[in-house]
Write a protein that holds these residues in place. Sequence first.
Motif, mmCIF file in Angstrom:
data_model
loop_
_atom_site.group_PDB
_atom_site.id
_atom_site.type_symbol
_atom_site.label_atom_id
_atom_site.label_comp_id
_atom_site.label_asym_id
_atom_site.label_seq_id
_atom_site.Cartn_x
_atom_site.Cartn_y
_atom_site.Cartn_z
ATOM 1 N N GLY A 513 0.813 -1.208 0.000
ATOM 2 C CA GLY A 513 0.000 0.000 0.000
ATOM 3 C C GLY A 513 0.848 1.259 0.000
ATOM 4 O O GLY A 513 0.540 2.226 -0.706
ATOM 5 N N PHE A 514 1.932 1.268 0.777
ATOM 6 C CA PHE A 514 2.819 2.431 0.826
ATOM 7 C C PHE A 514 3.446 2.701 -0.544
ATOM 8 O O PHE A 514 3.491 3.841 -1.027
ATOM 9 N N LEU A 515 3.905 1.643 -1.228
ATOM 10 C CA LEU A 515 4.544 1.825 -2.528
ATOM 11 C C LEU A 515 3.550 2.306 -3.580
ATOM 12 O O LEU A 515 3.852 3.198 -4.378
ATOM 13 N N ARG A 516 2.350 1.723 -3.601
ATOM 14 C CA ARG A 516 1.371 2.129 -4.604
ATOM 15 C C ARG A 516 0.929 3.580 -4.394
ATOM 16 O O ARG A 516 0.757 4.333 -5.349
ATOM 17 N N GLN A 517 0.799 3.976 -3.114
ATOM 18 C CA GLN A 517 0.427 5.354 -2.832
ATOM 19 C C GLN A 517 1.549 6.310 -3.210
ATOM 20 O O GLN A 517 1.307 7.468 -3.549
ATOM 21 N N SER A 518 2.770 5.832 -3.207
ATOM 22 C CA SER A 518 3.932 6.658 -3.526
ATOM 23 C C SER A 518 4.238 6.676 -5.015
ATOM 24 O O SER A 518 5.210 7.310 -5.438
ATOM 25 N N GLY A 519 3.446 5.968 -5.826
ATOM 26 C CA GLY A 519 3.693 5.935 -7.259
ATOM 27 C C GLY A 519 4.650 4.849 -7.682
ATOM 28 O O GLY A 519 5.170 4.882 -8.809
ATOM 29 N N LEU A 536 11.413 -3.347 -4.741
ATOM 30 C CA LEU A 536 10.630 -2.147 -4.503
ATOM 31 C C LEU A 536 10.992 -1.132 -5.580
ATOM 32 O O LEU A 536 12.141 -0.657 -5.642
ATOM 33 N N TYR A 537 10.054 -0.819 -6.473
ATOM 34 C CA TYR A 537 10.287 0.171 -7.519
ATOM 35 C C TYR A 537 9.876 1.542 -6.985
ATOM 36 O O TYR A 537 8.712 1.775 -6.665
ATOM 37 N N LEU A 538 10.859 2.458 -6.901
ATOM 38 C CA LEU A 538 10.647 3.776 -6.305
ATOM 39 C C LEU A 538 10.766 4.856 -7.375
ATOM 40 O O LEU A 538 11.632 4.762 -8.265
ATOM 41 N N PRO A 539 9.929 5.897 -7.327
ATOM 42 C CA PRO A 539 10.027 6.985 -8.318
ATOM 43 C C PRO A 539 11.375 7.684 -8.225
ATOM 44 O O PRO A 539 11.749 8.186 -7.165
ATOM 45 N N TRP A 540 12.104 7.711 -9.328
ATOM 46 C CA TRP A 540 13.438 8.328 -9.357
ATOM 47 C C TRP A 540 13.321 9.850 -9.391
ATOM 48 O O TRP A 540 12.384 10.417 -9.946
ATOM 49 N N THR A 541 14.276 10.519 -8.757
ATOM 50 C CA THR A 541 14.340 11.981 -8.743
ATOM 51 C C THR A 541 15.746 12.404 -9.149
ATOM 52 O O THR A 541 16.726 11.807 -8.684
#
Length: 678
Positions: A513-519, A536-541
Amino acid sequence: MTARELQTLRQQVENLRLRNAQLEAQLGWQQSNEPDLFRFLFDTMDEGFCVIEFFDGPHGPLSDYVHVLANTAYARHAGIADVTGQKLREMVPDEADDWVARYGEVLRTGKPLQFEQELVATGRVLSVTTFRIEPAERRQVAVLFKDVTERHRAEAALQQLNEQLEQRVAIALAERSLLAELVEHSIARVQVVDSSLTFLAINQRAAKDFHYLFGRTPRSGDSLVECLAGFPAEQQIAMAYWRRALAGESFTEVITYAKRHFESRFTPLRDAAGHITGAYLFVYDITRRITEQQRLLEAEKALRQAQKMEAVGQLTGGIAHDFNNLLAGILGAQELMHQRLRQDRHGDLPALLDSACDSAQRAATLVQRLLAFSRQQTLQPQPTHIGTLVQGMHELISRSVGPSIEVICHFDDHDSVAFIDPPQLESALLNLCINARDAMPAGGRITIDISQLELQTDLAKALEVPVGRYLCLAVMDSGQGMSAEIVARAVEPFFTTKPPGRNTGLGLSMVYGFLRQSGGQLQISSQPGEGTCMRLYLPWTPKTVPLCPAPINPVAQAQAVTRRITLVEDQAPLRAVITEVLQDLGHQVVSHANGPSALAGPGEPELLITDIGLPGGLDGRQVADAFRARWPNLPVLFITGYDAQATLNGRPLPAQARVLTKPFTLEALVEQVAQLLH
């Protein structure tokens, strides 16, 4: 004399007779006319001309004739050369009866005759004028003719074309009649107007509905504007729709009128050159469909409510044990503290306080997991260096998994920045490592890897994330692994393979849930006996984005300057605690139990602290809006015991505002106040 010789002699006599008749006809012609002039005209005239003489033949009296005279144009028009002296039945035996019948009638009656007939032998159609040459005893008929084959063919072609056109017109009329019949009896309401909004056509159903709604029955030629006179609102709406269609737009609108729902499809009407000459409308009554959709939505709501009730039942059975244990620890510690105070034994109080605080913190963590599962917890994402975060957690992870498990970290440190909520990511990472520990009861190895990758269309679609660049934080273990069936259910709420009482089944649900809410996204790869890999795929910045500054010293900042703070909290115990903490830091605190009381208070505050859920008709967001209407730059700290995202109704936080979720530590409160005042 033999019979054969007699027959030959008779034939010679007959030939002499015919030749004599021919010579007499020529002599008679020449004697009755001026020889040179008429011979010139005879040979140069455009029409074919001949003189025929009937004789008795084998087929009966006057059953054949011979051409005794023919001009030059005869061959051009009839297609037969050197006709003089030739007998009809020798020339065209198959057609002889027809020609004998034609000319024989003229010979017998003396009446001229005009007709057209095909000479089959040459394929030519002749236009013939014929008359008897007097006296009748001469048995001669004059024939004047010309070749009209081309005209006849043209007329035949024209006739065929006319027949084809008539057939096509008949088919078109039949099609039009059929289409008109279908449209007239269609379930659709059909209206057609020209560019001046005059009805070109309207079917029976549309006219009937129009009369029911507006009291008039429009017909072809009526003005739509005049038909809607007396209904200005409906007229204005209708004109707007028709003008869009006349401007070339095809569109569909759902209109509700008189408690019924109609789907209206407007389309421009174009001529063969593509120019807009009008527009047409098909209207369908979709009331039943809308009603069924509403029933379906209600059924879905009922199903979701049933699922929620089922989840509540699972929650009761799955985590009641944990909550009871935590509450037992808190209540037991408090009871012991009361006993120690009565016994004047203060030495045990710190340990009992630590125990109660630890149990309360664990209970708060469990609630946060439930909120994470619902994907509605309030996140505070920021550019975060993932490598630094993982490196800072290495010791904590190692202590949590125990000495029998080796923790190895591999990552590129130069560009591992993601836009994420750091505390939530830390919690998710620790959760995954503890799960990995439980899968390796005899010890093993946990490898944490960070990589950067570009997700193309296919992989992004499979992961249900947008195309783009991501950081992949992978947690791999050498444990027992999972079957495909368990992997498929791993992120389901309350699902666990551990014995009852040891796990609530919310860990992976919280991470997911945390990952999906974070994009981002969670991907699980596992095989029995081969370990598990959690990606865990995280949005890159981009690294150029400034990282969040280091927190300031809240106590030092709070004690530096005295500030005026307005507190709105309906729970008296918590209101008293917050007031006392802030006053201990030197601030001036004016506390209120509800929004109207706070708005009526005097003075301009420098910080507003308000609970989101408040009694008295105004919630915390409304109170903040009212304060900011007076002082637009006023910072606000929202506190809530519910999920902040839900209580804010999905609205974004205003500038200079923070959310603090209950239960919170006093240190967290002081830090948030210091950040806002800073």
